[in-house]
Design a protein around this motif. Structure first.
Motif, PDB file in Angstrom:
ATOM      1  N   THR A  13       0.832  -1.210   0.000  1.00  0.00           N
ATOM      2  CA  THR A  13       0.000   0.000   0.000  1.00  0.00           C
ATOM      3  C   THR A  13       0.861   1.252   0.000  1.00  0.00           C
ATOM      4  O   THR A  13       0.542   2.246  -0.667  1.00  0.00           O
ATOM      5  CB  THR A  13      -0.935  -0.008   1.219  1.00  0.00           C
ATOM      6  N   ALA A  14       1.977   1.210   0.736  1.00  0.00           N
ATOM      7  CA  ALA A  14       2.879   2.362   0.773  1.00  0.00           C
ATOM      8  C   ALA A  14       3.456   2.643  -0.612  1.00  0.00           C
ATOM      9  O   ALA A  14       3.598   3.806  -1.016  1.00  0.00           O
ATOM     10  CB  ALA A  14       3.995   2.118   1.785  1.00  0.00           C
ATOM     11  N   ILE A  15       3.804   1.594  -1.355  1.00  0.00           N
ATOM     12  CA  ILE A  15       4.311   1.775  -2.718  1.00  0.00           C
ATOM     13  C   ILE A  15       3.241   2.418  -3.589  1.00  0.00           C
ATOM     14  O   ILE A  15       3.514   3.362  -4.339  1.00  0.00           O
ATOM     15  CB  ILE A  15       4.754   0.416  -3.300  1.00  0.00           C
ATOM     16  N   ARG A  16       2.027   1.923  -3.478  1.00  0.00           N
ATOM     17  CA  ARG A  16       0.936   2.479  -4.286  1.00  0.00           C
ATOM     18  C   ARG A  16       0.718   3.961  -3.972  1.00  0.00           C
ATOM     19  O   ARG A  16       0.612   4.792  -4.886  1.00  0.00           O
ATOM     20  CB  ARG A  16      -0.349   1.689  -4.026  1.00  0.00           C
ATOM     21  N   ARG A  17       0.673   4.294  -2.709  1.00  0.00           N
ATOM     22  CA  ARG A  17       0.420   5.687  -2.323  1.00  0.00           C
ATOM     23  C   ARG A  17       1.572   6.594  -2.745  1.00  0.00           C
ATOM     24  O   ARG A  17       1.347   7.745  -3.135  1.00  0.00           O
ATOM     25  CB  ARG A  17       0.174   5.764  -0.821  1.00  0.00           C
ATOM     26  N   HIS A  18       2.787   6.072  -2.671  1.00  0.00           N
ATOM     27  CA  HIS A  18       3.937   6.879  -3.066  1.00  0.00           C
ATOM     28  C   HIS A  18       3.862   7.192  -4.565  1.00  0.00           C
ATOM     29  O   HIS A  18       4.135   8.320  -4.987  1.00  0.00           O
ATOM     30  CB  HIS A  18       5.229   6.124  -2.750  1.00  0.00           C
ATOM     31  N   ALA A  19       3.500   6.184  -5.358  1.00  0.00           N
ATOM     32  CA  ALA A  19       3.372   6.394  -6.801  1.00  0.00           C
ATOM     33  C   ALA A  19       2.230   7.352  -7.116  1.00  0.00           C
ATOM     34  O   ALA A  19       2.366   8.247  -7.956  1.00  0.00           O
ATOM     35  CB  ALA A  19       3.159   5.054  -7.499  1.00  0.00           C
ATOM     36  N   GLU A  20       1.112   7.174  -6.447  1.00  0.00           N
ATOM     37  CA  GLU A  20      -0.036   8.050  -6.693  1.00  0.00           C
ATOM     38  C   GLU A  20       0.292   9.494  -6.336  1.00  0.00           C
ATOM     39  O   GLU A  20      -0.098  10.430  -7.057  1.00  0.00           O
ATOM     40  CB  GLU A  20      -1.242   7.561  -5.893  1.00  0.00           C
ATOM     41  N   ALA A  21       1.001   9.690  -5.239  1.00  0.00           N
ATOM     42  CA  ALA A  21       1.334  11.050  -4.811  1.00  0.00           C
ATOM     43  C   ALA A  21       2.234  11.759  -5.809  1.00  0.00           C
ATOM     44  O   ALA A  21       2.236  12.995  -5.885  1.00  0.00           O
ATOM     45  CB  ALA A  21       2.000  11.009  -3.436  1.00  0.00           C
ATOM     46  N   ARG A  22       2.996  10.984  -6.577  1.00  0.00           N
ATOM     47  CA  ARG A  22       3.911  11.578  -7.555  1.00  0.00           C
ATOM     48  C   ARG A  22       3.413  11.408  -8.996  1.00  0.00           C
ATOM     49  O   ARG A  22       4.144  11.677  -9.945  1.00  0.00           O
ATOM     50  CB  ARG A  22       5.306  10.965  -7.387  1.00  0.00           C
ATOM     51  N   ASP A  23       2.174  10.958  -9.126  1.00  0.00           N
ATOM     52  CA  ASP A  23       1.535  10.803 -10.438  1.00  0.00           C
ATOM     53  C   ASP A  23       2.341   9.889 -11.342  1.00  0.00           C
ATOM     54  O   ASP A  23       2.536  10.165 -12.536  1.00  0.00           O
ATOM     55  CB  ASP A  23       1.325  12.171 -11.094  1.00  0.00           C
ATOM     56  N   VAL A  24       2.806   8.774 -10.776  1.00  0.00           N
ATOM     57  CA  VAL A  24       3.597   7.790 -11.502  1.00  0.00           C
ATOM     58  C   VAL A  24       2.769   6.522 -11.692  1.00  0.00           C
ATOM     59  O   VAL A  24       2.193   6.003 -10.738  1.00  0.00           O
ATOM     60  CB  VAL A  24       4.902   7.461 -10.748  1.00  0.00           C
ATOM     61  N   THR A  25       2.717   6.031 -12.917  1.00  0.00           N
ATOM     62  CA  THR A  25       2.061   4.765 -13.228  1.00  0.00           C
ATOM     63  C   THR A  25       3.034   3.620 -12.985  1.00  0.00           C
ATOM     64  O   THR A  25       4.205   3.705 -13.367  1.00  0.00           O
ATOM     65  CB  THR A  25       1.604   4.738 -14.696  1.00  0.00           C
ATOM     66  N   LEU A  26       2.548   2.546 -12.373  1.00  0.00           N
ATOM     67  CA  LEU A  26       3.396   1.395 -12.086  1.00  0.00           C
ATOM     68  C   LEU A  26       3.091   0.222 -13.011  1.00  0.00           C
ATOM     69  O   LEU A  26       1.933  -0.046 -13.336  1.00  0.00           O
ATOM     70  CB  LEU A  26       3.220   0.942 -10.637  1.00  0.00           C
ATOM     71  N   HIS A  27       4.159  -0.457 -13.429  1.00  0.00           N
ATOM     72  CA  HIS A  27       4.096  -1.794 -14.004  1.00  0.00           C
ATOM     73  C   HIS A  27       4.820  -2.718 -13.033  1.00  0.00           C
ATOM     74  O   HIS A  27       5.718  -2.268 -12.309  1.00  0.00           O
ATOM     75  CB  HIS A  27       4.832  -1.884 -15.330  1.00  0.00           C
ATOM     76  N   ILE A  28       4.473  -4.002 -13.035  1.00  0.00           N
ATOM     77  CA  ILE A  28       5.248  -4.978 -12.288  1.00  0.00           C
ATOM     78  C   ILE A  28       5.662  -6.092 -13.236  1.00  0.00           C
ATOM     79  O   ILE A  28       5.077  -6.275 -14.300  1.00  0.00           O
ATOM     80  CB  ILE A  28       4.490  -5.540 -11.062  1.00  0.00           C
ATOM     81  N   GLY A  29       6.708  -6.829 -12.850  1.00  0.00           N
ATOM     82  CA  GLY A  29       7.237  -7.834 -13.748  1.00  0.00           C
ATOM     83  C   GLY A  29       7.556  -9.137 -13.057  1.00  0.00           C
ATOM     84  O   GLY A  29       7.908  -9.176 -11.870  1.00  0.00           O
ATOM     85  N   THR A  30       7.464 -10.218 -13.827  1.00  0.00           N
ATOM     86  CA  THR A  30       7.747 -11.545 -13.309  1.00  0.00           C
ATOM     87  C   THR A  30       8.244 -12.414 -14.455  1.00  0.00           C
ATOM     88  O   THR A  30       8.503 -11.935 -15.560  1.00  0.00           O
ATOM     89  CB  THR A  30       6.502 -12.161 -12.647  1.00  0.00           C
ATOM     90  N   ARG A  31       8.358 -13.717 -14.189  1.00  0.00           N
ATOM     91  CA  ARG A  31       8.708 -14.702 -15.213  1.00  0.00           C
ATOM     92  C   ARG A  31       7.781 -15.893 -15.072  1.00  0.00           C
ATOM     93  O   ARG A  31       7.458 -16.307 -13.958  1.00  0.00           O
ATOM     94  CB  ARG A  31      10.174 -15.154 -15.075  1.00  0.00           C
ATOM     95  N   GLY A  32       7.366 -16.454 -16.199  1.00  0.00           N
ATOM     96  CA  GLY A  32       6.484 -17.612 -16.191  1.00  0.00           C
ATOM     97  C   GLY A  32       5.027 -17.236 -16.384  1.00  0.00           C
ATOM     98  O   GLY A  32       4.635 -16.075 -16.175  1.00  0.00           O
ATOM     99  N   ILE A  33       4.212 -18.217 -16.785  1.00  0.00           N
ATOM    100  CA  ILE A  33       2.788 -17.962 -17.039  1.00  0.00           C
ATOM    101  C   ILE A  33       1.893 -19.018 -16.415  1.00  0.00           C
ATOM    102  O   ILE A  33       0.745 -19.181 -16.832  1.00  0.00           O
ATOM    103  CB  ILE A  33       2.505 -17.856 -18.555  1.00  0.00           C
TER     104      ILE A  33
END
Length: 269
Positions: free
Chosen positions: A60-80
């Motif tokens: 939640t802290a990551i989300r709020r930090h991004a929202e406060a700075r108007d930054v869109t987030l992507h996340i990444g992984t490997r495998g399906i």
């Protein structure tokens, strides 16, 4: 196209296995701050950032930090694997990410195009309902033609390609061929510049990363190609910064390359 950075812009500063650790490794919050410094609108937290071990308060802290700075987030992984992909959909909801980038595995579940088609069909409806995109990165495992056929066969607006301009060199495809095949279904773009030079005895070549604008990548033409196709992927700067013999100098060079690359890409966009 929105300009972005990611955890593979600052790979050494995040930390590379089997190499010395940086004194102050970058995490999700620090990468969001770096994006703010660059004036970038997107941050891609890829598989070299451990989000799975974080508790709900940290996410939640990551989300709020991004929202406060108007930054869109992507996340990444490997495998399906469907269970794994549903776990990352839950992570995407927790941090407010709009895209999950992944790579088909080399072996095992989902390593063949036929397997991948079936596995993606199991989960892509969940992503559609949550308005989160899945982006499969081209690598040195599958041809561009195979990946295009996979996306076309699944047939979902939530599924596309994370087009990396260097990765397919490993199977004999340069960025022009990769672009021709995959640009129409690209939903994320990794701008990674490179040069090719002969080794000293002239029997072979080596491929090296360089800052964006210093190598073989014709970024203006690529951006124009996406525009003509009506595609609008986020442009995420990635770097192959060479190790400098110690981690301090390597991290310092990486930061210089990041500054130069982001400035160059901003000028193109």
């Amino acid at each position: 196209m929105k300009l972005g950075i990611g955890s593979y812009t600052y790979t050494w500063a995040v930390g590379v296995p089997d190499y010395p650790a940086p004194a102050h490794p970058l995490g999700s919050i620090e990468l969001i701050e770096a994006a703010t410094r660059h004036g970038a609108a997107t941050v891609q937290l890829s598989d070299n950032i451990d989000l799975l071990s974080l508790d709900s308060l940290s996410l939640t802290a990551i989300r709020r930090h991004a929202e406060a700075r108007d930054v869109t987030l992507h996340i990444g992984t490997r495998g399906i694997d469907p269970g794994h992909m549903r776990g990352y959909l839950s992570l995407a909801r927790s941090v407010g990410a709009t895209l999950v980038r992944t790579i088909l595995p080399k072996t095992g579940t989902g390593s063949t195009i036929d397997d991948a088609r079936g596995l993606l069909r199991e989960v892509i409806g969940d992503y559609e309902r949550e308005a989160v995109a899945v982006s499969i990165e081209n690598h040195d495992l599958n041809s561009s033609r195979e990946l295009r056929e996979l996306v076309d066969a699944v047939g979902s607006t939530a599924l596309g390609i994370c087009l990396d301009t260097v990765n397919s060199l490993g199977i004999g495809e340069d960025h022009r061929r990769t672009l021709d095949t995959l640009a129409p279904v690209t939903n994320c773009f990794h701008a990674k510049d490179y040069r090719v030079s002969r080794i000293d005895h002239q029997m072979g070549f080596k491929v090296e990363g360089v800052p964006c604008g210093d190598g073989l990548l014709d970024l203006p033409a690529i951006v124009d190609c996406f525009s003509r196709l009506g595609r609008d992927p986020d442009l995420v700067v990635e770097l192959w910064t060479p190790y400098q013999g110690d981690i301090e100098n390597t991290v310092a060079l990486e930061r210089v390359w990041a500054d130069r690359s982001v400035a160059y890409c901003r000028g193109i966009l």
